[in-house]
Design an enzyme around this catalytic site. Structure first.
Site, PDB file in Angstrom:
ATOM      1  N   PRO A  78       0.803  -1.230   0.000  1.00 39.19           N
ATOM      2  CA  PRO A  78       0.000   0.000   0.000  1.00 39.19           C
ATOM      3  C   PRO A  78       0.835   1.280   0.000  1.00 39.19           C
ATOM      4  O   PRO A  78       0.438   2.288  -0.585  1.00 39.19           O
ATOM      5  CB  PRO A  78      -0.834  -0.131   1.277  1.00 39.19           C
ATOM      6  CG  PRO A  78      -0.985  -1.608   1.467  1.00 39.19           C
ATOM      7  CD  PRO A  78       0.319  -2.190   1.021  1.00 39.19           C
ATOM      8  N   GLY A 129       5.095   1.351  -4.013  1.00 42.05           N
ATOM      9  CA  GLY A 129       4.857   0.847  -5.351  1.00 42.05           C
ATOM     10  C   GLY A 129       6.085   1.098  -6.208  1.00 42.05           C
ATOM     11  O   GLY A 129       6.876   0.203  -6.477  1.00 42.05           O
ATOM     12  N   SER A 130       6.285   2.353  -6.592  1.00 40.81           N
ATOM     13  CA  SER A 130       7.443   2.712  -7.405  1.00 40.81           C
ATOM     14  C   SER A 130       8.747   2.663  -6.615  1.00 40.81           C
ATOM     15  O   SER A 130       9.828   2.668  -7.202  1.00 40.81           O
ATOM     16  CB  SER A 130       7.259   4.122  -7.988  1.00 40.81           C
ATOM     17  OG  SER A 130       6.174   4.145  -8.898  1.00 40.81           O
ATOM     18  N   GLN A 142     -12.509   6.181 -31.337  1.00 44.58           N
ATOM     19  CA  GLN A 142     -13.046   7.332 -32.061  1.00 44.58           C
ATOM     20  C   GLN A 142     -13.619   6.911 -33.413  1.00 44.58           C
ATOM     21  O   GLN A 142     -14.633   7.470 -33.870  1.00 44.58           O
ATOM     22  CB  GLN A 142     -11.949   8.385 -32.259  1.00 44.58           C
ATOM     23  CG  GLN A 142     -12.452   9.740 -32.703  1.00 44.58           C
ATOM     24  CD  GLN A 142     -13.150  10.491 -31.567  1.00 44.58           C
ATOM     25  OE1 GLN A 142     -13.044  10.109 -30.404  1.00 44.58           O
ATOM     26  NE2 GLN A 142     -13.881  11.527 -31.909  1.00 44.58           N
ATOM     27  N   GLY A 166     -20.093   6.571 -31.283  1.00 43.02           N
ATOM     28  CA  GLY A 166     -20.891   6.203 -30.110  1.00 43.02           C
ATOM     29  C   GLY A 166     -20.910   4.720 -29.828  1.00 43.02           C
ATOM     30  O   GLY A 166     -21.015   4.291 -28.663  1.00 43.02           O
ATOM     31  N   GLU A 187       4.295  -2.800 -13.146  1.00 43.27           N
ATOM     32  CA  GLU A 187       5.674  -3.169 -13.493  1.00 43.27           C
ATOM     33  C   GLU A 187       6.500  -1.942 -13.877  1.00 43.27           C
ATOM     34  O   GLU A 187       7.341  -1.975 -14.767  1.00 43.27           O
ATOM     35  CB  GLU A 187       5.710  -4.253 -14.574  1.00 43.27           C
ATOM     36  CG  GLU A 187       5.127  -5.568 -14.080  1.00 43.27           C
ATOM     37  CD  GLU A 187       5.564  -6.766 -14.874  1.00 43.27           C
ATOM     38  OE1 GLU A 187       6.679  -6.763 -15.429  1.00 43.27           O
ATOM     39  OE2 GLU A 187       4.784  -7.735 -14.935  1.00 43.27           O
ATOM     40  N   GLY A 188       6.226  -0.858 -13.167  1.00 40.40           N
ATOM     41  CA  GLY A 188       6.937   0.400 -13.394  1.00 40.40           C
ATOM     42  C   GLY A 188       6.125   1.345 -14.227  1.00 40.40           C
ATOM     43  O   GLY A 188       5.849   1.091 -15.392  1.00 40.40           O
ATOM     44  N   THR A 189       5.705   2.466 -13.638  1.00 41.96           N
ATOM     45  CA  THR A 189       4.909   3.452 -14.360  1.00 41.96           C
ATOM     46  C   THR A 189       5.700   4.044 -15.522  1.00 41.96           C
ATOM     47  O   THR A 189       6.923   3.905 -15.605  1.00 41.96           O
ATOM     48  CB  THR A 189       4.484   4.596 -13.431  1.00 41.96           C
ATOM     49  OG1 THR A 189       5.671   5.298 -13.020  1.00 41.96           O
ATOM     50  CG2 THR A 189       3.730   4.078 -12.209  1.00 41.96           C
TER      51      THR A 189
END
Length: 384
Positions: A127, A130-131, A337, A341, A364-366
């Site tokens: 928690p 992370g990084s 796009q 719709g 797995e790494g931003t």
């Protein structure tokens, strides 16, 4: 396809056929149900997809990393939730056991994992870490010939399905050097896995929080040396990022294929929308992005297979992961796009592609972490 030999092409075709038969027809229903069919694990094992690159003595198939990456690309084209099962259980857990495990650990776990009779999960993220995995708080205290583990993990793929968790825990206060890896059977007393519901994407994947409440395991469950855990984790993630990149390419390709088909069938003003220049621009930009990301991904895999220096592989892995994951978001958005719709309802796959793509830039790494790795490699300086 010029970089592929006959073996690579055969494996890619096998994976593509499996995806068309066993994954694509069910992906929408799995997404709605928030669970893929557990039976898919057995079928992945039967085809050998959970043992790619593992020694035949342990039930694996001795192929190169490129073969594994090609399978990940095809699985990503079918459903990123299925690709994630393989990337984590095989790519992060089985391959790590194969690299660092004792002979007893290999004989005990690898045949189960490669066959699909068992799955593994990679319990690193917490928690509050992370990084920055070097700051993790889960602790492992030595008690004679045993270790007692206590702590929390979060966003753990395969967490509620796994039979073994590769858990990283702090064994000393010495920062990253004080982390050790352990193979923890998930039926051990004090180990609890809880499913995370309500995810934006990857809804079919079993993502969990893990709680370790005085989980007691023998020293024989330790993987690698005491204090080697962070090095083990980061090494696994380097190649793991190549599999995420491959899955990202596969997802983007699926989005483009769907948009191309739709653009030739959907008519407006009496003509298929594919005749409109701006629609073709969306498709052309997407095709270009995909090809560039694919080549970066294949380059990273080929470098790893060639025995290139670790730093070179790490740089190529981060470049591939950054390019491919951001490509998956951009392409799925552009292709939605094209659908207009109709792309906004789940009768069509575009919404799922976009939702699933978004997390690829996070785990797995931003993307920001990948840029830091690339920048540090170029300059030799750690950015603040």
């Amino acid at each position: 396809m010029l970089l592929l030999d006959d073996t690579h092409r055969e494996i890619k075709e096998l994976a593509a056929d499996f995806v068309e038969r066993e994954v694509v027809p069910h992906a929408r229903d799995w997404d709605r149900a928030e669970s893929v069919d557990p039976g898919i694990v057995t079928r992945l094992g039967e085809l050998g997809f959970l043992g790619l690159g593992i020694d035949e003595r342990y039930g694996g198939t001795e192929v190169d990393l490129m073969s594994y990456i090609l399978v990940c690309e095809e699985l990503g084209r079918g459903d990123s939730a299925v690709r994630g099962i393989v990337s984590v259980s095989l790519g992060l857990v089985s391959k790590t056991i194969a690299a660092y495990g004792t002979e007893e650990q290999k004989q005990w776990w690898l045949p189960e994992l490669t066959s699909g009779r068992a799955l593994g999960c990679f319990a690193l993220t917490e928690p509050d870490s992370g990084s920055d995995p070097g700051s993790l708080r889960t602790r492992a205290a030595r008690d004679g010939d045993e270790w007692v583990l206590s702590g929390e993990k979060i966003f753990i793929t395969n967490g509620t399905w796994a039979s073994v968790a590769l858990v990283f825990a702090r064994t000393s206060p010495d920062g990253g050097k004080g982390i050790t890896a352990f193979l923890v059977p998930t039926d051990t007393t004090g180990f609890t896995a809880t499913t995370i519901h309500g995810k934006l994407g990857l809804r079919g994947q079993a993502t969990a929080t893990l709680s370790l409440d005085a989980v007691r395991i023998p020293d024989s469950a330790r993987l690698g040396a005491i204090g080697q855990g962070l090095s083990i984790a980061l090494g696994a993630l380097t190649k793991g990022r190549i599999s995420v990149a491959a899955g990202s390419v596969g997802l983007a390709q699926a989005a483009l294929d769907a948009a191309v088909r739709y653009s030739t069938e959907r008519t407006q003003f009496g003509q298929p929308i594919a005749t409109k220049q701006l629609v073709q621009e969306l498709l052309a930009d997407s095709a270009l992005d995909i090809e560039a990301a694919r080549l970066l991904t294949w380059k990273a895999a080929l470098l790893a297979d060639s025995g290139a220096p670790k730093e070179e592989v790490r740089l190529a892995s981060s470049m591939a992961k950054l390019s491919a994951s951001e490509t998956a978001v951009r392409v799925s958005n552009n292709c939605l796009q094209v659908f207009g719709g109709y792309g906004f309802i789940d009768e069509y796959p575009m919404g799922k592609y976009l939702r699933d793509a978004r997390v690829l830039t996070l785990y797995e790494g931003t993307s920001q972490i990948q840029k830091l790795i690339i920048g540090r490699s170029l300059t030799g300086i750690n950015a603040l």
